[in-house]
Design an enzyme around this catalytic site. Structure first.
Site, PDB file in Angstrom:
ATOM      1  CE1 TYR A 179     -11.765 -61.845 -10.041  1.00 53.23           C
ATOM      2  CE2 TYR A 179     -11.554 -60.034 -11.599  1.00 53.23           C
ATOM      3  CZ  TYR A 179     -11.676 -60.484 -10.295  1.00 53.23           C
ATOM      4  OH  TYR A 179     -11.702 -59.589  -9.257  1.00 53.23           O
ATOM      5  CB  CYS A 180     -12.191 -67.213 -10.681  1.00 50.53           C
ATOM      6  SG  CYS A 180     -12.044 -68.725  -9.689  1.00 50.53           S
ATOM      7  N   PRO A 181     -14.779 -68.051 -13.255  1.00 52.53           N
ATOM      8  CG  PRO A 181     -15.245 -68.703 -15.449  1.00 52.53           C
ATOM      9  CD  PRO A 181     -14.156 -68.131 -14.591  1.00 52.53           C
ATOM     10  CE  LYS A 238     -16.928 -64.471  -9.680  1.00 55.31           C
ATOM     11  NZ  LYS A 238     -16.256 -65.522 -10.460  1.00 55.31           N
TER      12      LYS A 238
END
Length: 279
Positions: A151-153, A164
């Site tokens: 998420y939020c790459p 991550k």
């Protein structure tokens, strides 16, 4: 890649710990407050009324959305889902997409002057170098590149062995820069990722959108505790933050919120409320 001292040339830093405060600048200490206080501090730093700031903050059970998330076709259904799961959903004023916060996630804001001469990439590099230094005694495997499926790459996702544990965003106010990172220290990373995955499924419903939202894969997310095989706590990482700041600076000062900062905070807080009132 540049090292910290090639980017950050300041010797004195103001240290602000809002991780245990119930109220900040007269408002409940929520994520709305955090983004407003970072803006106020960025203005203060840009006007040379404050030295550069390193600020710590934690918020329980909050999903912080990016501005593109607020344009999802079924955003109200997504927000209702978060409320049903007892999470607060807010839209931030800095870049990026949805991230999950709770008591096992530590946020750091590095607030510095120099927006006219420091590139976006320089500021990201500075935060990467700071985090690598924080854990240098445990690992040299922290890397910065996009983790697809997270998420939020972004290009400055922080990971170990392809999983991550942190993401960085930044916001510029006048000539002040707020570089914000979340660090997944402990707790259930896959549960956090699964929640955001479900949020997107509900708020998008498979529709074609102009913006490409991530297909979140919980298997590419992990906490630092899991990745390092060490039972890290948020309190221990807070100590590492301060120890690293001591290494990187000549002096750390504690300064309460000043009158002008309070005034700017009040304005920015109202802007955050307005940004969120339709969601």
């Amino acid at each position: 890649m540049k090292n910290w001292k090639e980017i950050i040339r300041h010797k004195i830093f103001r240290y602000v710990d809002h991780t245990t405060e119930n109220m900040v600048a007269g408002k409940p200490n929520t994520a709305l407050t955090s983004f407003a206080i970072d803006d106020a501090l960025a203005i203060s730093v840009s006007e040379e009324a404050s030295p550069p700031v390193l600020r710590l903050w934690i918020h329980p059970d909050t999903i912080v959305l990016g501005i593109p998330d607020s344009r999802l076709p079924y955003i109200n259904d997504g927000m209702a889902f978060l409320k049903e799961k007892h999470y607060q959903g807010i839209v931030r004023n800095s870049g990026g997409l949805a991230v999950a916060l709770d008591g096992g996630v530590l946020n750091i804001s590095l607030i510095i002057p120099g927006a006219d001469n420091l590139s976006i990439y320089d500021c990201y590099e500075a935060m990467v170098r700071f985090v690598q230094a924080m854990f240098a005694d445990i690992t040299e495997a922290i890397e910065a590149y996009e983790i697809v499926g997270s998420y939020c790459p972004g290009d400055y996702d922080l990971s170990i062995n392809g999983k991550k544990f942190a993401g960085i965003s930044q916001r510029r106010v006048k000539s002040g820069i707020s570089v914000q990172i979340y660090l997944d220290i402990e707790g259930n990373s896959k549960k956090r990722a699964s929640l955001i995955r479900k949020f997107y499924h509900i708020a998008k419903r498979g529709e074609d959108t102009a913006f490409t939202y991530p297909e979140v894969n919980p298997e590419v997310m992990a906490s630092l505790s899991d990745l390092l095989g060490v039972s890290l706590t948020v309190e221990e990482v807070k100590r590492r933050v301060k120890d690293t700041l001591k290494e990187f600076s000549d002096e750390i000062v504690i300064i309460p919120i000043q009158d002008k900062e309070q005034e700017n905070f009040d304005k920015r807080y109202q802007q955050m409320i307005k940004r969120n009132e339709n969601i």
